[in-house]
Scaffold this motif. Structure first.
Motif, PDB file in Angstrom:
ATOM      1  N   LEU A  23      74.436 -71.406  41.276  1.00 37.31           N
ATOM      2  CA  LEU A  23      74.214 -70.506  42.411  1.00 37.31           C
ATOM      3  C   LEU A  23      72.722 -70.324  42.688  1.00 37.31           C
ATOM      4  CD1 LEU A  23      75.238 -68.550  44.550  1.00 37.31           C
ATOM      5  CD2 LEU A  23      75.325 -66.764  42.802  1.00 37.31           C
TER       6      LEU A  23
ATOM      7  N   VAL B 200      79.596 -74.661  43.506  1.00 37.51           N
ATOM      8  CA  VAL B 200      78.411 -75.198  44.177  1.00 37.51           C
ATOM      9  C   VAL B 200      78.502 -76.713  44.174  1.00 37.51           C
ATOM     10  CG1 VAL B 200      75.901 -75.428  44.087  1.00 37.51           C
ATOM     11  CG2 VAL B 200      76.970 -73.228  43.582  1.00 37.51           C
TER      12      VAL B 200
ATOM     13  N   ASP C  35      74.623 -66.699  37.252  1.00 34.08           N
ATOM     14  CA  ASP C  35      74.609 -68.153  37.097  1.00 34.08           C
ATOM     15  C   ASP C  35      74.484 -68.510  35.618  1.00 34.08           C
ATOM     16  OD1 ASP C  35      74.143 -70.877  37.086  1.00 34.08           O
ATOM     17  OD2 ASP C  35      72.742 -70.844  38.763  1.00 34.08           O
TER      18      ASP C  35
ATOM     19  N   GLY D 252      83.749 -64.964  40.655  1.00 31.73           N
ATOM     20  CA  GLY D 252      82.949 -66.148  40.403  1.00 31.73           C
ATOM     21  C   GLY D 252      83.772 -67.414  40.305  1.00 31.73           C
TER      22      GLY D 252
ATOM     23  N   LYS E 274      76.865 -59.054  46.784  1.00 31.18           N
ATOM     24  CA  LYS E 274      77.216 -59.100  45.362  1.00 31.18           C
ATOM     25  C   LYS E 274      77.377 -57.702  44.778  1.00 31.18           C
ATOM     26  CE  LYS E 274      72.534 -59.502  43.410  1.00 31.18           C
ATOM     27  NZ  LYS E 274      72.503 -58.239  42.646  1.00 31.18           N
TER      28      LYS E 274
ATOM     29  N   VAL F 260      78.618 -68.078  39.020  1.00 33.48           N
ATOM     30  CA  VAL F 260      78.881 -69.381  39.643  1.00 33.48           C
ATOM     31  C   VAL F 260      77.821 -70.364  39.156  1.00 33.48           C
ATOM     32  CG1 VAL F 260      79.272 -70.606  41.809  1.00 33.48           C
ATOM     33  CG2 VAL F 260      79.681 -68.128  41.679  1.00 33.48           C
TER      34      VAL F 260
ATOM     35  N   LEU G 240      77.196 -73.562  48.651  1.00 31.13           N
ATOM     36  CA  LEU G 240      78.211 -72.718  48.023  1.00 31.13           C
ATOM     37  C   LEU G 240      79.522 -72.833  48.789  1.00 31.13           C
ATOM     38  CD1 LEU G 240      78.716 -70.544  45.792  1.00 31.13           C
ATOM     39  CD2 LEU G 240      78.138 -68.818  47.522  1.00 31.13           C
TER      40      LEU G 240
END
Length: 884
Positions: free
Chosen positions: A338, A294, A323, A289, A315, A335, A299
Motif C-alpha cells: 500500500l 496492490v 502495510d 485489508g 482509514k 495491505v 490499489l
C-alpha cells in the motif's frame, strides 16, 4: 471565552415538571463551570423557597431554560419515559462500543445520555476559528516534517518527538500526498475551565473516532426533543460530511469519479459499529485489508467479478498496521504494497500515513511557537499548559507543582517506550507521588506533564436504581451534574481549507470519576451548536440518477463479504440440521422404538458424523444413558464436539463480519438465538440431572428462532451475488447432510424398520407431505420418490441439486438455460430414475442408490472447493481487473 450573556429574568412556570427538576438539581461541584447555569459553581445546594427558585431560574442560561420549558408541550412524555425510549432505541439499533474487543466477549451497548450539551453560537464561533487555525498549523507541521524539516533544523521541534516517535514513518519522507492535503480529518478534545473558556486537552490525527457515533447520537436525541431542537436553531451536520466526501474525491487521482472505500480493522475492533454506520451514511465501500490488493502500484478491491480500482481510502486503522511489507511485518490488517501505491500517487489516503506523532501530548507545548513561526499568528485557542520532561528546564519547572497536574505518556501506545495510562496526581498518596517523580527523573523523555483543569459539568439524567432494563416500569429519576469533555472534528473542504463540524461528541464522566472516558465507565452526549443564521439544509441524498447511471450502479460484493456470506449460509444450515438431529435423537431415545437396534445404530452414527458427540462416546445401543448425557452436555459447547452451540456461535461470527448487509432485526435474532441457547444449556448442565425434557424444550425454542433467521435470509435480503453465495452455502450443506443421512440409513438398515423409516422422514422435515400422499405406507419406493426425486420438495436431493446447478450458473453469469462448468460438477437430477434406485441388487446393498448418494456428497465437497478457488482467493486473477 466567556459564557453567553443571559436574557432578562422571567417568572418561572413552576408547574413545568422538567424545569422544576432542573431548578432543583444540584450545582456543579465546587470550582467547576456549571453548563446549566453558565457560571462557576459555588457548590451551594438548591433552595426550595420560591424566592430562591426565581433566582435560580434567572440564573439558568437562556438555551437551557428554553430547552426544559419546551419539554412539557412537545408530547414526548416524561423524562423517565424518554430515557427508557432512548435506551430501547440504542439497543434495537444495535449500537455498540466494546471495551474489550475480543472474539468471544459480549458487545457492550453504546452509552448515551438523555440531555445534549448545548453550546451557544457565540461560544462556538470562537471554537471554530481556533480549530481552523490549528488545522492550518498541523498541516504545516506535517508538510515540513515530511519535507524540508526546517522546524527540526531550527530547533523549534525536538527530534525526539519526531524521529524518536514510533508514529513517524520514514518510508513516507519526501512523499507529497495525492491532492496536496495530509490531514483530511482531525479531532480535538476540549474542556471548559472554571472561567468559562475552552482549552485543548489533546488532538487526534491518525484515525480519530467518533464521526459515526455522533451521527447516531444526533438522530436518537433530536427525536426525543423535537420542539427544543427546532426552537434552539441547532445547526445540522450533513453539510460537513458532504464537504468531506467532495474534498476526498477532488483530491483523489480519479476526481469526481473516484471509488472511495473505508478501511476498517474488522468486526473485533471496539468501534466497528461506527465504521459500518459511517460507510453506509457516506455511501462508501466498507473494506478490510484482506479485501484489497496492490497490483502494479495500483490499489484494487477484490470482488466476485474481478478486481475493481480503489482511488481513495478513509482509514480507521492505525498507521503501523497499514502495510506489512514496510511497517509492522506481523500485521494481518493491512495491505501489502500500500505505501508503494501511495508513493506512486495512485491512491489518496485520509489521513496521510505518518501523522501519529502529532498526537503526542508533548507537542502541545511547542505549538504556540510553531504557530508564530509558520502562520505569523498567536494561537487563538489555547491548550492546557504542558511540559515535556525531555527538556530538563521544563522538568525542573514542573516537578514542584506535580501534585496539581496530570502525568501522560509522551508516546502513547508505544511498545518501545514506557507506556502507561494517564495519572491524575491529586488522587495519589505522597509516597506514590514521590515514586512517580523518581520515575520521571529516570525516564524523562517518556513523560509529559499537563496542568489539571476542573472539567465543566453538564446536566445528566440519572434513572432510578430500581429500573433494571429499558422495558421495566419507569421510576423517579433525577438530574445531576457530571464532568464533560467535548471532541470537535475538523474536515477538509478543499486545498488548505477546513470546515469544523457544528457539533461533536461529548464524553461524560462516570458517576464517581472526573475522567470522561468511554473505557472507564463514562457515557456520551449529543452536542447541539446553536446558530444565529440560517440552519444548513444540506443533505447527503444523491440527485436523481439517469437510466444509464442506474444501470452501472450495482452493489459491489467483496470477496471477503462473499466468503462470510457463504459461511453464514453453511453454518445456518448446519445449525438447523444439528437441532433437528438432536431433537429426533432425544425423542427416539425415549420413544417406543428405543429398543430398535438398527435405529439406535443409525442415530449414533449420525451423531458422530455431525459431531453432536465425540467419536469415543459409546453408541446408544451400547450405553444409552451415557450417550444421552454426552449429547446433552455437548449441545451448548463451543469447543470439542461441534454441536448446536458451536454452529450458532460460528453463524453469529460469520454474520458479524457482514453486519452492514444484514437488517437490524436479522442481526438481533442471531445474537439472541446464540445467547438464549447458551444460557438454557448451561442451566440444564448446572442442575446435574441432564434432563432430556428440558433439553427438548430448549431445542424447540432455538428451532423457532432459526426459522426466523431462515426467513430473514430467504425473504429479506437483496438477491445479488452475495445472497446467491449465502444460498449456495446452505444448499451445499443440505446436499451433504441429507445424502449422508440416507446413506447411513441404508447402511444401518434402519430404513427397513418402521421406527427408522419414520425417523428418516422426520429428519428430512417431510412428515406432513409424506403422510398426505402415502398415508401410513412404509414402502421404500415412496420414501425415495419424496426424499430423492421430488422436485417440489425443498428437502429432496433432486430439488437441492437442481437449485444448486441453477444458482451456480447464475453466479457465473451464464445465459438463461445454460450451465456453467461448475454446475456440471453437481449430479443432474434430470437423469435420475426411480426404478434403478429401488433395485436392491443381489447383495441387497442398493448399489445404484448408494452410488448416487456418494456422488452427491462428493459434489458438495468439490463445489465448495471450486467456489473458494474461483471467487474468494483470486489466485488466478492477475489479468482480471475492471476499469483499470
Amino acid at each position: 471565552m466567556n459564557s453567553v450573556p443571559e436574557s432578562p429574568p422571567v417568572t418561572p412556570p413552576f408547574a413545568l415538571t422538567a424545569l422544576a427538576k432542573a431548578l432543583a438539581s444540584p450545582q456543579a461541584a465546587l470550582g467547576h463551570f456549571d453548563e446549566l447555569r453558565g457560571r462557576t459553581s459555588t457548590g451551594a445546594a438548591p433552595n426550595p423557597l420560591a424566592a430562591n427558585l426565581i433566582a435560580d431560574y434567572a440564573g439558568m442560561t437562556g438555551p437551557w431554560r428554553e430547552f426544559f420549558a419546551s419539554l412539557e408541550t412537545d408530547g414526548q412524555g416524561s423524562l423517565g419515559q424518554r430515557a427508557a425510549s432512548l435506551a430501547r432505541q440504542i439497543r434495537d439499533n444495535g449500537v455498540t462500543y466494546n471495551v474489550y474487543a475480543d472474539e468471544g466477549g459480549p458487545q457492550r451497548p453504546w452509552s448515551l445520555d438523555l440531555f445534549p450539551l448545548i453550546i451557544s453560537a457565540q461560544s462556538w464561533s470562537q471554537i471554530e476559528v481556533g480549530v481552523q487555525q490549528r488545522m492550518r498549523l498541523l498541516e504545516g507541521v506535517m508538510a515540513d516534517v515530511y519535507g524540508e524539516q526546517q522546524l527540526l533544523s531550527h530547533g523549534l521541534l525536538p527530534p525526539a518527538l519526531v524521529h524518536g516517535h514510533p508514529g513517524y514513518l520514514r518510508p513516507m519522507h519526501g512523499v507529497k500526498p495525492v491532492g496536496g492535503v495530509h490531514l483530511h480529518i482531525a479531532a480535538f478534545d476540549m474542556a471548559r475551565g472554571p472561567d468559562g473558556n475552552w482549552w485543548v486537552v489533546s488532538q487526534r490525527t491518525q484515525a480519530p473516532s467518533g464521526l459515526g457515533y455522533l451521527l447516531e447520537n444526533r438522530l436518537a436525541v433530536s427525536r426525543l426533543f423535537p420542539q427544543a431542537f427546532e426552537s434552539l436553531q441547532v445547526q445540522r451536520l450533513a453539510g460537513t460530511y458532504r464537504a468531506l466526501m467532495d474534498s476526498m474525491k477532488r483530491s483523489s487521482p480519479a476526481g469526481q469519479d473516484a471509488h472511495i472505500a473505508l478501511l476498517t480493522p474488522g468486526p473485533y475492533n471496539e468501534t466497528y459499529f461506527e465504521h459500518a454506520y459511517l460507510a453506509r451514511y457516506l455511501g462508501v465501500t466498507l473494506v478490510e485489508g484482506s479485501d484489497l490488493t496492490v497490483r502494479d502500484q495500483h490499489l484494487y478491491l477484490k470482488t466476485l467479478r474481478g478486481l475493481v480500482p480503489v482511488h481513495g481510502l478513509l482509514k480507521r486503522l492505525d498507521d503501523q498496521f497499514l502495510d506489512p511489507l514496510e511497517l509492522r511485518a506481523d500485521s494481518a490488517l493491512g495491505v501489502p504494497g500500500l505505501l508503494q501505491a501511495i508513493r506512486a500517487g495512485h491512491v489518496m489516503v485520509a489521513n496521510a500515513p505518518g501523522s501519529a506523532f502529532l498526537e503526542s501530548p508533548a507537542l502541545l507545548g511547542f505549538l504556540p511557537a510553531l504557530c508564530r513561526h509558520l502562520l505569523g499568528e498567536d494561537l487563538k485557542l489555547p491548550a492546557l499548559p504542558t511540559w515535556w520532561c525531555g527538556e530538563r528546564s521544563a522538568m525542573e519547572e514542573v516537578l514542584p507543582q506535580l501534585q496539581d497536574c496530570a502525568i501522560k505518556p509522551t508516546y502513547p501506545g508505544s511498545a518501545h517506550h514506557g507506556n502507561f495510562d494517564a495519572v491524575l496526581c491529586r488522587n495519589l498518596s505522597d509516597s506514590a507521588l514521590d515514586e512517580w517523580a523518581g520515575r520521571i527523573v529516570r525516564q524523562s523523555e517518556d513523560h509529559t506533564i499537563q496542568a489539571y483543569l476542573p472539567l465543566s459539568q453538564m446536566p445528566t439524567w440519572q434513572p432510578p436504581e430500581a429500573v433494571a432494563s429499558a422495558d421495566a416500569p419507569v421510576g423517579r429519576g433525577k438530574i445531576s451534574p457530571k464532568s464533560v469533555i467535548l471532541r470537535v472534528f475538523a474536515v477538509s473542504d478543499g486545498a488548505q481549507s477546513w470546515r469544523v463540524l457544528p457539533g461533536g461528541l461529548a464524553r461524560v464522566a462516570g458517576a464517581s470519576a472526573n475522567i470522561a472516558s468511554m473505557q472507564h465507565g463514562g457515557s456520551s452526549a449529543d452536542v447541539w451548536v446553536m446558530t444565529q443564521g440560517s440552519v444548513d439544509t444540506t443533505t447527503l441524498l444523491r440527485p436523481p440518477l439517469t437510466a444509464s447511471a442506474l444501470a452501472q450502479r450495482k452493489r459491489l460484493v467483496t470477496s471477503r463479504a462473499a466468503e462470510n456470506l457463504f459461511w453464514l449460509g453453511r453454518y445456518t444450515e448446519r445449525a438447523e440440521n444439528s437441532v433437528r438431529l438432536a431433537r429426533l435423537t432425544l425423542e427416539c431415545l425415549h420413544g417406543e422404538d428405543q429398543n430398535c437396534a438398527p435405529l439406535m445404530d443409525w442415530l449414533g452414527r449420525m451423531a458422530v458424523a455431525n459431531t453432536l458427540v465425540l467419536p469415543g462416546v459409546p453408541s446408544p445401543a451400547q450405553a444409552r444413558r451415557v450417550f444421552e448425557r454426552s449429547l446433552i452436555s455437548s449441545l451448548g459447547g463451543t469447543d470439542q464436539a461441534t454441536s448446536v452451540g458451536y454452529n450458532l456461535r460460528a453463524m453469529r461470527l460469520a454474520g458479524s463480519s457482514v453486519r452492514e448487509r444484514l437488517s437490524q432485526e436479522h442481526w438481533n435474532v442471531m445474537q439472541r438465538a446464540e445467547q438464549s441457547f447458551a444460557d438454557r444449556c448451561a442451566h440444564t448442565v448446572a442442575q446435574g440431572d441432564y434432563s432430556w425434557l428440558e433439553s427438548l424444550d430448549t431445542l424447540r425454542a432455538i428451532s423457532d428462532r432459526l426459522a426466523a433467521i431462515t426467513g430473514a435470509q430467504t425473504d429479506r435480503m437483496t438477491r445479488d451475488d452475495g445472497w446467491r453465495l449465502l444460498s449456495l452455502g446452505r444448499h451445499i450443506e443440505r446436499l451433504r447432510f441429507l445424502s449422508t443421512a440416507l446413506l447411513l440409513g441404508f447402511d444401518s438398515e434402519s430404513v427397513h424398520e418402521d421406527g427408522g423409516f419414520e425417523a428418516m422422514i422426520s429428519l428430512f422435515d417431510s412428515e406432513i407431505t409424506f403422510h398426505a400422499q402415502y398415508q401410513q405406507s412404509h414402502d421404500l419406493a415412496a420414501l425415495l420418490d419424496l426424499l430423492v426425486l421430488d422436485r417440489d420438495n425443498p428437502r429432496a436431493l433432486a430439488w437441492v441439486a437442481h437449485t444448486l446447478r441453477g444458482r451456480l450458473a447464475r453466479l457465473a453469469g451464464a445465459a438463461p438455460d445454460q450451465l456453467s462448468l461448475m454446475s456440471a460438477n453437481v449430479p443432474n437430477p434430470g437423469l435420475w430414475q426411480l426404478e434403478p434406485l429401488c433395485e436392491p441388487g443381489s447383495d441387497a446393498q442398493f448399489a445404484n442408490l448408494r452410488q448416487l448418494l456418494l456422488d452427491c456428497g462428493q459434489a458438495a465437497n468439490n463445489v465448495s472447493e471450486d467456489i473458494s478457488t474461483t471467487y474468494f482467493t483470486h489466485a488466478q486473477a492477475t489479468g482480471q481487473s475492471l476499469g483499470a
